[in-house]
Design a protein around this motif. Structure first.
Motif, PDB file in Angstrom:
ATOM      1  N   TYR A   5     -22.661 -52.974   2.153  1.00 16.76           N
ATOM      2  CA  TYR A   5     -22.677 -52.765   3.609  1.00 16.76           C
ATOM      3  C   TYR A   5     -23.956 -51.735   3.585  1.00 16.76           C
ATOM      4  CZ  TYR A   5     -19.403 -56.406   5.433  1.00 16.76           C
ATOM      5  OH  TYR A   5     -19.097 -56.923   5.989  1.00 16.76           O
ATOM      6  N   ALA A   6     -23.645 -50.747   2.962  1.00 18.26           N
ATOM      7  CA  ALA A   6     -24.242 -49.230   3.525  1.00 18.26           C
ATOM      8  C   ALA A   6     -25.953 -49.934   2.784  1.00 18.26           C
ATOM      9  CB  ALA A   6     -23.902 -48.696   2.448  1.00 18.26           C
ATOM     10  N   THR A   7     -25.951 -50.359   1.692  1.00 18.18           N
ATOM     11  CA  THR A   7     -27.008 -51.094   1.102  1.00 18.18           C
ATOM     12  C   THR A   7     -28.064 -51.640   2.559  1.00 18.18           C
ATOM     13  OG1 THR A   7     -27.080 -51.901  -1.441  1.00 18.18           O
ATOM     14  CG2 THR A   7     -29.033 -52.371   0.006  1.00 18.18           C
ATOM     15  N   TYR A   8     -27.319 -52.275   3.776  1.00 16.02           N
ATOM     16  CA  TYR A   8     -28.235 -52.967   5.253  1.00 16.02           C
ATOM     17  C   TYR A   8     -27.885 -52.091   6.270  1.00 16.02           C
ATOM     18  CZ  TYR A   8     -29.257 -56.538   1.522  1.00 16.02           C
ATOM     19  OH  TYR A   8     -29.758 -57.196   0.644  1.00 16.02           O
ATOM     20  N   ASN A   9     -27.274 -50.512   6.250  1.00 16.21           N
ATOM     21  CA  ASN A   9     -27.086 -50.316   6.528  1.00 16.21           C
ATOM     22  C   ASN A   9     -25.916 -50.312   8.331  1.00 16.21           C
ATOM     23  OD1 ASN A   9     -27.521 -47.504   8.195  1.00 16.21           O
ATOM     24  ND2 ASN A   9     -29.110 -48.115   9.566  1.00 16.21           N
ATOM     25  N   CYS A  10     -25.301 -50.935   7.138  1.00 12.68           N
ATOM     26  CA  CYS A  10     -24.038 -51.744   7.884  1.00 12.68           C
ATOM     27  C   CYS A  10     -22.869 -50.119   7.419  1.00 12.68           C
ATOM     28  CB  CYS A  10     -23.822 -53.224   7.527  1.00 12.68           C
ATOM     29  SG  CYS A  10     -24.817 -54.324   8.396  1.00 12.68           S
ATOM     30  N   ARG A  11     -21.178 -50.945   8.795  1.00 16.08           N
ATOM     31  CA  ARG A  11     -20.695 -50.066   8.285  1.00 16.08           C
ATOM     32  C   ARG A  11     -19.325 -51.115   8.250  1.00 16.08           C
ATOM     33  NH1 ARG A  11     -17.445 -45.346  12.433  1.00 16.08           N
ATOM     34  NH2 ARG A  11     -16.122 -44.839  11.117  1.00 16.08           N
ATOM     35  N   LEU A  12     -18.651 -50.658   7.182  1.00 14.35           N
ATOM     36  CA  LEU A  12     -17.581 -51.649   7.491  1.00 14.35           C
ATOM     37  C   LEU A  12     -16.334 -51.178   7.873  1.00 14.35           C
ATOM     38  CD1 LEU A  12     -16.472 -54.150   5.541  1.00 14.35           C
ATOM     39  CD2 LEU A  12     -16.030 -53.001   3.798  1.00 14.35           C
ATOM     40  N   LEU A  13     -15.714 -51.249   8.801  1.00 11.84           N
ATOM     41  CA  LEU A  13     -14.489 -50.976   9.350  1.00 11.84           C
ATOM     42  C   LEU A  13     -13.608 -51.883   8.487  1.00 11.84           C
ATOM     43  CD1 LEU A  13     -16.019 -51.551  13.149  1.00 11.84           C
ATOM     44  CD2 LEU A  13     -15.680 -49.104  12.253  1.00 11.84           C
ATOM     45  N   VAL A  14     -12.404 -50.672   8.460  1.00 12.83           N
ATOM     46  CA  VAL A  14     -11.573 -51.296   7.263  1.00 12.83           C
ATOM     47  C   VAL A  14     -10.223 -50.282   7.919  1.00 12.83           C
ATOM     48  CG1 VAL A  14      -9.484 -51.332   5.352  1.00 12.83           C
ATOM     49  CG2 VAL A  14     -12.571 -51.561   5.298  1.00 12.83           C
ATOM     50  N   ASN A  15      -9.107 -50.410   9.139  1.00 10.13           N
ATOM     51  CA  ASN A  15      -8.400 -49.922   9.230  1.00 10.13           C
ATOM     52  C   ASN A  15      -8.994 -48.968  10.103  1.00 10.13           C
ATOM     53  OD1 ASN A  15      -6.284 -51.700   8.583  1.00 10.13           O
ATOM     54  ND2 ASN A  15      -6.054 -50.729   7.394  1.00 10.13           N
ATOM     55  N   GLN A  16      -9.912 -49.257  10.651  1.00 10.87           N
ATOM     56  CA  GLN A  16     -11.519 -48.261  11.832  1.00 10.87           C
ATOM     57  C   GLN A  16     -11.724 -48.591  12.992  1.00 10.87           C
ATOM     58  OE1 GLN A  16     -14.294 -47.624   8.394  1.00 10.87           O
ATOM     59  NE2 GLN A  16     -13.331 -45.378   8.377  1.00 10.87           N
ATOM     60  N   SER A  17     -11.883 -47.664  13.608  1.00  8.12           N
ATOM     61  CA  SER A  17     -12.686 -47.772  15.474  1.00  8.12           C
ATOM     62  C   SER A  17     -14.024 -47.121  15.036  1.00  8.12           C
ATOM     63  CB  SER A  17     -11.776 -48.010  16.238  1.00  8.12           C
ATOM     64  OG  SER A  17     -10.694 -48.889  16.292  1.00  8.12           O
ATOM     65  N   ILE A  18     -15.107 -47.459  15.937  1.00  2.14           N
ATOM     66  CA  ILE A  18     -15.830 -47.477  16.630  1.00  2.14           C
ATOM     67  C   ILE A  18     -16.336 -48.144  18.253  1.00  2.14           C
ATOM     68  CG2 ILE A  18     -16.959 -47.089  14.613  1.00  2.14           C
ATOM     69  CD1 ILE A  18     -18.881 -49.547  15.069  1.00  2.14           C
ATOM     70  N   LEU A  19     -16.083 -45.998  18.060  1.00  2.00           N
ATOM     71  CA  LEU A  19     -17.140 -46.930  19.845  1.00  2.00           C
ATOM     72  C   LEU A  19     -18.846 -46.736  20.285  1.00  2.00           C
ATOM     73  CD1 LEU A  19     -16.362 -47.195  23.222  1.00  2.00           C
ATOM     74  CD2 LEU A  19     -16.910 -44.712  23.159  1.00  2.00           C
ATOM     75  N   HIS A  20     -19.248 -48.041  20.080  1.00  2.00           N
ATOM     76  CA  HIS A  20     -20.808 -48.246  20.106  1.00  2.00           C
ATOM     77  C   HIS A  20     -20.725 -48.517  22.022  1.00  2.00           C
ATOM     78  CE1 HIS A  20     -24.230 -50.431  19.013  1.00  2.00           C
ATOM     79  NE2 HIS A  20     -23.808 -50.830  19.344  1.00  2.00           N
ATOM     80  N   LYS A  21     -22.413 -47.903  21.262  1.00  2.00           N
ATOM     81  CA  LYS A  21     -22.723 -47.956  22.908  1.00  2.00           C
ATOM     82  C   LYS A  21     -24.037 -48.448  22.942  1.00  2.00           C
ATOM     83  CE  LYS A  21     -22.778 -43.250  23.079  1.00  2.00           C
ATOM     84  NZ  LYS A  21     -23.011 -41.764  23.135  1.00  2.00           N
ATOM     85  N   TYR A  22     -24.360 -49.136  23.959  1.00  2.00           N
ATOM     86  CA  TYR A  22     -26.037 -50.089  24.301  1.00  2.00           C
ATOM     87  C   TYR A  22     -25.790 -49.971  25.650  1.00  2.00           C
ATOM     88  CZ  TYR A  22     -28.787 -53.479  24.459  1.00  2.00           C
ATOM     89  OH  TYR A  22     -29.764 -54.433  24.838  1.00  2.00           O
ATOM     90  N   GLY A  23     -26.999 -48.637  26.002  1.00  2.00           N
ATOM     91  CA  GLY A  23     -27.833 -48.445  26.962  1.00  2.00           C
ATOM     92  C   GLY A  23     -26.969 -47.689  28.013  1.00  2.00           C
ATOM     93  N   GLU A  24     -26.017 -48.739  29.052  1.00  2.00           N
ATOM     94  CA  GLU A  24     -24.543 -48.009  30.594  1.00  2.00           C
ATOM     95  C   GLU A  24     -23.221 -48.857  29.507  1.00  2.00           C
ATOM     96  OE1 GLU A  24     -25.859 -50.330  33.853  1.00  2.00           O
ATOM     97  OE2 GLU A  24     -26.939 -49.028  33.900  1.00  2.00           O
ATOM     98  N   TYR A  25     -23.483 -49.901  28.428  1.00  2.00           N
ATOM     99  CA  TYR A  25     -22.188 -50.468  28.269  1.00  2.00           C
ATOM    100  C   TYR A  25     -21.502 -49.304  26.958  1.00  2.00           C
ATOM    101  CZ  TYR A  25     -23.953 -53.278  31.835  1.00  2.00           C
ATOM    102  OH  TYR A  25     -24.894 -54.371  32.448  1.00  2.00           O
ATOM    103  N   SER A  26     -20.440 -49.504  27.283  1.00  2.00           N
ATOM    104  CA  SER A  26     -19.655 -49.380  25.663  1.00  2.00           C
ATOM    105  C   SER A  26     -18.730 -50.297  25.501  1.00  2.00           C
ATOM    106  CB  SER A  26     -19.402 -48.144  25.536  1.00  2.00           C
ATOM    107  OG  SER A  26     -18.099 -47.906  26.324  1.00  2.00           O
ATOM    108  N   ILE A  27     -19.034 -50.943  24.052  1.00  2.00           N
ATOM    109  CA  ILE A  27     -17.366 -51.313  23.117  1.00  2.00           C
ATOM    110  C   ILE A  27     -16.691 -50.789  22.484  1.00  2.00           C
ATOM    111  CG2 ILE A  27     -19.233 -52.394  21.710  1.00  2.00           C
ATOM    112  CD1 ILE A  27     -17.609 -55.288  22.523  1.00  2.00           C
ATOM    113  N   LEU A  28     -15.535 -51.095  22.233  1.00  2.00           N
ATOM    114  CA  LEU A  28     -15.123 -50.433  21.432  1.00  2.00           C
ATOM    115  C   LEU A  28     -14.082 -51.480  20.311  1.00  2.00           C
ATOM    116  CD1 LEU A  28     -13.141 -48.221  20.172  1.00  2.00           C
ATOM    117  CD2 LEU A  28     -11.381 -48.287  21.457  1.00  2.00           C
ATOM    118  N   ILE A  29     -15.182 -51.224  18.973  1.00  2.00           N
ATOM    119  CA  ILE A  29     -14.575 -52.259  18.079  1.00  2.00           C
ATOM    120  C   ILE A  29     -13.640 -52.050  17.074  1.00  2.00           C
ATOM    121  CG2 ILE A  29     -16.174 -53.563  16.040  1.00  2.00           C
ATOM    122  CD1 ILE A  29     -18.639 -53.136  17.853  1.00  2.00           C
ATOM    123  N   THR A  30     -12.466 -52.817  17.053  1.00  2.00           N
ATOM    124  CA  THR A  30     -11.848 -51.919  15.912  1.00  2.00           C
ATOM    125  C   THR A  30     -11.736 -53.426  14.545  1.00  2.00           C
ATOM    126  OG1 THR A  30      -9.898 -51.374  18.034  1.00  2.00           O
ATOM    127  CG2 THR A  30      -9.345 -51.936  15.291  1.00  2.00           C
TER     128      THR A  30
END
Length: 164
Positions: A5-30
Motif C-alpha cells: 500500500y505504501a508503495t502506491y501512496n495508499c493507507r491500509l486501514l486496520v481498525n482505524q478511521s480517517i476523515l477524508h475531505k473532498y471540497g466541501e464534502y467529507s466522509i469518515l472511512i472506517t
C-alpha cells in the motif's frame, strides 16, 4: 500488505478511521481487520465524532452478524450508511446460483446487497480466488458505487491531531 500500500501512496486501514475531505464534502472511512485478526470497531472510532457520511469497510462479511452490544451502540451512534466487504469470492464455484463452499468468515453471505441487519452490506465477488486456483460459475466483478454525499461542516474538533 502495508508495504505494498505504501508503495502506491495508499493507507491500509486496520481498525482505524480517517476523515477524508473532498471540497466541501467529507466522509469518515472506517477500516476493520479481517476475522483472522481482531476487528475492533470501538478502537477504530476512538477520538472521532460521528459524521453525516460514514463508510464501514470490513474484509469479512460475517463480522456483521457478530457485533457485540457495545459495537451495535457505536453503529447506532455513528450511523455508517454502508458496510462494504469481500472475502467470499462469490463462492468461487457456483452451480445454478448455489455456492456450496465459501471461505471461513463468509457466514451466510455470498455476494450482492444485504439490507436485513443493523447496516446495509454489499459483498463483492471480487476478481481473485482463495485456496483453490479455480473460479467456475462466478463472474468476477469490480464494484462501482455512486454516493451522493451530504455537505459537511467540519470543525477542528472533527479532525484528529488538530489544534482548537
Amino acid at each position: 500488505m502495508t508495504k505494498i500500500y505504501a508503495t502506491y501512496n495508499c493507507r491500509l486501514l486496520v481498525n482505524q478511521s480517517i476523515l477524508h475531505k473532498y471540497g466541501e464534502y467529507s466522509i469518515l472511512i472506517t477500516g476493520l481487520d479481517d476475522l483472522i485478526g481482531k476487528p475492533d470497531l470501538i478502537k477504530s472510532l476512538q477520538g472521532l465524532r460521528p459524521q453525516q457520511n460514514h463508510l464501514l469497510l470490513a474484509h469479512s462479511p460475517a463480522y456483521r452478524d457478530s457485533f457485540s452490544s457495545d459495537e451495535l451502540a457505536k453503529i447506532t451512534q455513528y450511523k455508517p450508511q454502508y458496510m462494504l466487504s469481500g472475502h467470499t469470492h462469490g463462492g468461487q464455484l457456483s452451480f445454478f446460483g448455489f455456492a456450496p463452499l465459501r471461505p471461513p468468515g463468509s457466514g451466510r453471505y455470498v455476494s450482492g446487497w444485504y439490507r436485513d441487519g443493523a447496516i446495509a452490506l454489499y459483498v463483492s465477488r471480487g476478481l481473485g480466488v482463495s485456496v483453490l486456483p479455480v473460479r467456475m460459475g462466478v463472474v468476477p466483478e469490480i464494484s462501482y458505487f455512486e454516493w451522493f454525499l451530504n455537505r459537511s461542516v467540519l470543525t477542528s474538533a472533527d479532525i484528529p491531531n488538530s489544534s482548537n
